[in-house]
Design a protein around this motif. Structure first.
Motif, PDB file in Angstrom:
ATOM      1  N   GLU A  88       0.832  -1.217   0.000  1.00  0.00           N
ATOM      2  CA  GLU A  88       0.000   0.000   0.000  1.00  0.00           C
ATOM      3  C   GLU A  88       0.859   1.257   0.000  1.00  0.00           C
ATOM      4  N   ALA A  89       2.030   1.169   0.617  1.00  0.00           N
ATOM      5  CA  ALA A  89       2.877   2.363   0.749  1.00  0.00           C
ATOM      6  C   ALA A  89       4.320   1.913   0.938  1.00  0.00           C
ATOM      7  N   ASP A  90       5.233   2.826   0.713  1.00  0.00           N
ATOM      8  CA  ASP A  90       6.650   2.548   0.949  1.00  0.00           C
ATOM      9  C   ASP A  90       6.879   2.164   2.402  1.00  0.00           C
ATOM     10  N   GLY A  91       7.699   1.152   2.618  1.00  0.00           N
ATOM     11  CA  GLY A  91       8.138   0.866   3.985  1.00  0.00           C
ATOM     12  C   GLY A  91       7.141   0.148   4.865  1.00  0.00           C
ATOM     13  N   VAL A  92       5.980  -0.280   4.325  1.00  0.00           N
ATOM     14  CA  VAL A  92       5.036  -1.015   5.174  1.00  0.00           C
ATOM     15  C   VAL A  92       5.639  -2.370   5.550  1.00  0.00           C
ATOM     16  N   SER A  93       4.982  -3.039   6.502  1.00  0.00           N
ATOM     17  CA  SER A  93       5.543  -4.225   7.164  1.00  0.00           C
ATOM     18  C   SER A  93       6.201  -5.224   6.187  1.00  0.00           C
ATOM     19  N   ALA A  94       5.464  -5.687   5.181  1.00  0.00           N
ATOM     20  CA  ALA A  94       6.013  -6.721   4.291  1.00  0.00           C
ATOM     21  C   ALA A  94       7.004  -6.148   3.278  1.00  0.00           C
ATOM     22  N   ALA A  95       6.826  -4.864   2.916  1.00  0.00           N
ATOM     23  CA  ALA A  95       7.737  -4.246   1.942  1.00  0.00           C
ATOM     24  C   ALA A  95       9.155  -4.168   2.519  1.00  0.00           C
ATOM     25  N   GLN A  96       9.261  -4.146   3.849  1.00  0.00           N
ATOM     26  CA  GLN A  96      10.584  -4.103   4.490  1.00  0.00           C
ATOM     27  C   GLN A  96      11.389  -5.380   4.231  1.00  0.00           C
ATOM     28  N   VAL A  97      10.688  -6.496   3.987  1.00  0.00           N
ATOM     29  CA  VAL A  97      11.400  -7.788   3.904  1.00  0.00           C
ATOM     30  C   VAL A  97      11.247  -8.476   2.541  1.00  0.00           C
ATOM     31  N   ILE A  98      10.404  -7.936   1.643  1.00  0.00           N
ATOM     32  CA  ILE A  98      10.246  -8.542   0.314  1.00  0.00           C
ATOM     33  C   ILE A  98      10.783  -7.533  -0.704  1.00  0.00           C
ATOM     34  N   PRO A  99      12.012  -7.757  -1.180  1.00  0.00           N
ATOM     35  CA  PRO A  99      12.635  -6.741  -2.042  1.00  0.00           C
ATOM     36  C   PRO A  99      11.892  -6.536  -3.361  1.00  0.00           C
ATOM     37  N   ASP A 100      11.298  -7.614  -3.899  1.00  0.00           N
ATOM     38  CA  ASP A 100      10.612  -7.504  -5.181  1.00  0.00           C
ATOM     39  C   ASP A 100       9.195  -6.991  -4.939  1.00  0.00           C
ATOM     40  N   HIS A 101       9.066  -5.672  -4.734  1.00  0.00           N
ATOM     41  CA  HIS A 101       7.728  -5.143  -4.472  1.00  0.00           C
ATOM     42  C   HIS A 101       7.441  -3.874  -5.262  1.00  0.00           C
ATOM     43  N   LEU A 102       6.156  -3.630  -5.364  1.00  0.00           N
ATOM     44  CA  LEU A 102       5.652  -2.468  -6.084  1.00  0.00           C
ATOM     45  C   LEU A 102       4.714  -1.765  -5.112  1.00  0.00           C
ATOM     46  N   VAL A 103       4.703  -0.447  -5.142  1.00  0.00           N
ATOM     47  CA  VAL A 103       3.767   0.284  -4.286  1.00  0.00           C
ATOM     48  C   VAL A 103       2.600   0.734  -5.147  1.00  0.00           C
ATOM     49  N   GLY A 104       1.387   0.432  -4.718  1.00  0.00           N
ATOM     50  CA  GLY A 104       0.223   0.816  -5.520  1.00  0.00           C
ATOM     51  C   GLY A 104      -1.075   0.468  -4.828  1.00  0.00           C
ATOM     52  N   ASP A 105      -2.157   0.709  -5.560  1.00  0.00           N
ATOM     53  CA  ASP A 105      -3.501   0.585  -4.996  1.00  0.00           C
ATOM     54  C   ASP A 105      -4.121  -0.749  -5.424  1.00  0.00           C
ATOM     55  N   TYR A 106      -4.473  -1.573  -4.451  1.00  0.00           N
ATOM     56  CA  TYR A 106      -5.040  -2.900  -4.764  1.00  0.00           C
ATOM     57  C   TYR A 106      -6.458  -2.799  -5.334  1.00  0.00           C
ATOM     58  N   ARG A 107      -7.033  -1.603  -5.324  1.00  0.00           N
ATOM     59  CA  ARG A 107      -8.374  -1.432  -5.913  1.00  0.00           C
ATOM     60  C   ARG A 107      -8.305  -1.088  -7.393  1.00  0.00           C
ATOM     61  N   ASP A 108      -7.074  -0.991  -7.926  1.00  0.00           N
ATOM     62  CA  ASP A 108      -6.874  -0.612  -9.318  1.00  0.00           C
ATOM     63  C   ASP A 108      -6.455  -1.839 -10.132  1.00  0.00           C
ATOM     64  N   LEU A 109      -7.282  -2.220 -11.112  1.00  0.00           N
ATOM     65  CA  LEU A 109      -7.023  -3.455 -11.866  1.00  0.00           C
ATOM     66  C   LEU A 109      -5.684  -3.403 -12.601  1.00  0.00           C
ATOM     67  N   ALA A 110      -5.363  -2.258 -13.193  1.00  0.00           N
ATOM     68  CA  ALA A 110      -4.105  -2.158 -13.950  1.00  0.00           C
ATOM     69  C   ALA A 110      -2.908  -2.415 -13.027  1.00  0.00           C
ATOM     70  N   THR A 111      -2.989  -1.919 -11.797  1.00  0.00           N
ATOM     71  CA  THR A 111      -1.903  -2.149 -10.830  1.00  0.00           C
ATOM     72  C   THR A 111      -1.813  -3.635 -10.486  1.00  0.00           C
ATOM     73  N   LEU A 112      -2.970  -4.270 -10.304  1.00  0.00           N
ATOM     74  CA  LEU A 112      -2.970  -5.707  -9.990  1.00  0.00           C
ATOM     75  C   LEU A 112      -2.378  -6.505 -11.154  1.00  0.00           C
ATOM     76  N   GLN A 113      -2.720  -6.087 -12.384  1.00  0.00           N
ATOM     77  CA  GLN A 113      -2.184  -6.793 -13.562  1.00  0.00           C
ATOM     78  C   GLN A 113      -0.676  -6.618 -13.655  1.00  0.00           C
ATOM     79  N   LYS A 114      -0.222  -5.420 -13.322  1.00  0.00           N
ATOM     80  CA  LYS A 114       1.212  -5.136 -13.414  1.00  0.00           C
ATOM     81  C   LYS A 114       1.996  -5.982 -12.397  1.00  0.00           C
ATOM     82  N   VAL A 115       1.489  -6.033 -11.185  1.00  0.00           N
ATOM     83  CA  VAL A 115       2.252  -6.732 -10.139  1.00  0.00           C
ATOM     84  C   VAL A 115       2.209  -8.256 -10.346  1.00  0.00           C
ATOM     85  N   THR A 116       1.153  -8.752 -10.969  1.00  0.00           N
ATOM     86  CA  THR A 116       1.047 -10.209 -11.147  1.00  0.00           C
ATOM     87  C   THR A 116       1.594 -10.664 -12.498  1.00  0.00           C
ATOM     88  N   ASP A 117       2.046  -9.709 -13.313  1.00  0.00           N
ATOM     89  CA  ASP A 117       2.534 -10.056 -14.644  1.00  0.00           C
ATOM     90  C   ASP A 117       3.662 -11.088 -14.562  1.00  0.00           C
TER      91      ASP A 117
END
Ligand code: ADP
Length: 392
Positions: free
Chosen positions: A42-71
């Protein structure tokens, strides 16, 4: 298939939507299994983003963002239940394995649909009805519990109402947010239980021991595994209910079934969660395979690990910011907590301590329940600052 830059060619990549502590705790077994994770935070530095290097920050309510992260990912799973159902259908239609799938997950997203489906399955639930007005609540009968069908968590969106005046606020919230209101009988329960199962797409399932959970202000506070004094028959019934729901709804991953044990010895389903659950955190140290590892195994359709307990008793106590918790660092609690109890297991979420916020938990296990409880409660209170230890 996406090959992770951080783990080339070893295993298919699993996308996780939501950067909270549940995603963070999935990362531990993912490391051990060599399973690359890709996170939508959801935002930079949130709990899981601290430990999962391969991450993207974005809105889970946005389909294009979901498509991008799951590509290029093989499978997508979730840290929370809030991804819009229509987006899950769109992802599934594109060929991505969505686990749990939208037709299952909708029953954890919408308490009204969950009650309807459980009634069809003949699963015991509190008496309930969708209500459209205060007059309909009066007809349902006071006292009762009103709940928003969607969007509630940790007791938010749940009201005990004893009069027409009490019922006004829930309907204001419903109007503002466009959700329906569910009325339930106020259950006279002796305690709350939780039955957790993991189920894979091939249909393999594993059931954890049924646990007792204590809530404070609607938030899970303490868990004892197994539920003290529970009869084999009742525990078996709770596990059978959870397995039945998992099978009938085609749940993939972890399913947590929150239950009430009533004064007359029955169990009623309160609600469902389709992800690792606070009432299963004890499994990290108290079971052969943690709920987080079994969630990963299940969504990747790998054989499940044993859910058997490693000790007679396990206790989990949440570290929840209290009234005295606005000062000090959690790290400052380590010397005392670790020196006092070398058997203590501490799990912190990389969050700052703030009143009312879940920032971690501790686990203890052993042969003596009283000892496990004392050690876990002391450590959690110490981290919370309730023992007068935190200084400005
Ligand atoms: P949330 O989605 O916020 O977790 P729940 O539906 O689990 O909300 O309700 C939160 C808490 O409220 C429960 O753990 C329980 O203590 C209490 N509660 C919920 N429904 C009932 C009910 N029908 N009767 C009595 N208590 C209830």
């Amino acid at each position: 298939m996406r090959v992770s830059a951080t783990n080339p060619g070893l295993a298919p990549t699993l996308a996780v939507i939501g950067g909270g502590q549940l995603a963070r705790m999935m990362a531990q077994p993912a490391i051990a299994l060599g399973l690359p994770l890709r996170l939508l935070a959801e935002a930079d530095g949130v709990s899981a983003a601290q430990v999962i290097p391969d991450h993207l920050v974005g809105d889970y309510r946005d389909l294009a963002t979901l498509q991008k992260v799951t590509d290029g990912c093989a499978v997508v799973t979730f840290d929370h239940e809030h991804v819009p159902t229509e987006h899950l259908h769109a992802l599934a239609a594109s060929g991505l394995a969505v686990r749990p799938g939208p037709d299952a997950l909708v029953h954890a997203q919408d308490k009204g649909l969950m009650r309807e489906r459980l009634a069809e399955l003949g699963v015991p639930c509190p008496r309930n009805a969708i209500v459209g007005s205060v007059a309909e609540v009066e007809a349902f009968g006071f006292p009762c519990v009103l709940k928003t069908t969607r969007g509630g968590y940790d007791g938010k969106g749940v009201w005990v109402v004893r009069s027409a005046a009490d019922a006004a606020e829930p309907f204001e919230v419903a109007e503002r947010t466009g959700v329906r209101i569910l009325a339930e009988e106020l259950v006279d329960f002796t305690r709350e239980l939780s039955a957790i199962v993991a189920r894979s797409p091939s249909g393999q399932a594993a059931a954890y021991p049924v646990v007792q959970t204590t809530q404070l202000d609607g938030i899970c506070h303490e868990v004892i595994a197994p539920a003290p004094g529970i009869s084999e028959q009742l525990a078996g019934q709770a596990q059978a209910i959870a397995l039945r729901i998992a099978g009938a709804l085609d749940v993939t991953g972890v399913l947590a079934v929150e239950l009430f044990e009533t004064v007359d010895g029955r169990i009623l389903v309160n609600e469902l969660a389709m992800r690792p659950h606070n009432t299963g955190h004890w499994t990290q140290d108290g079971a052969v395979t943690s709920q987080f590892e079994n969630h990963l195994r299940a969504v990747m359709d790998l054989p499940l690990g044993s859910p058997a307990p490693r000790a007679r008793w396990s206790v989990m106590v949440n570290i929840l910011g209290g009234a005295n918790s606005d000062v000090g660092r959690l790290y400052d609690g380590f010397p005392h907590a670790m020196a006092r109890d070398p058997h203590l297991r501490v799990h912190l979420y990389g969050k700052e301590l703030r009143p009312g916020r879940k920032v971690g938990h501790v686990n203890t296990y052993g042969d003596d329940l009283e000892d496990c409880l004392e050690r876990a409660r002391h450590a959690a209170a110490w981290f919370r600052g309730d023992l007068g230890n935190q200084s400005e």
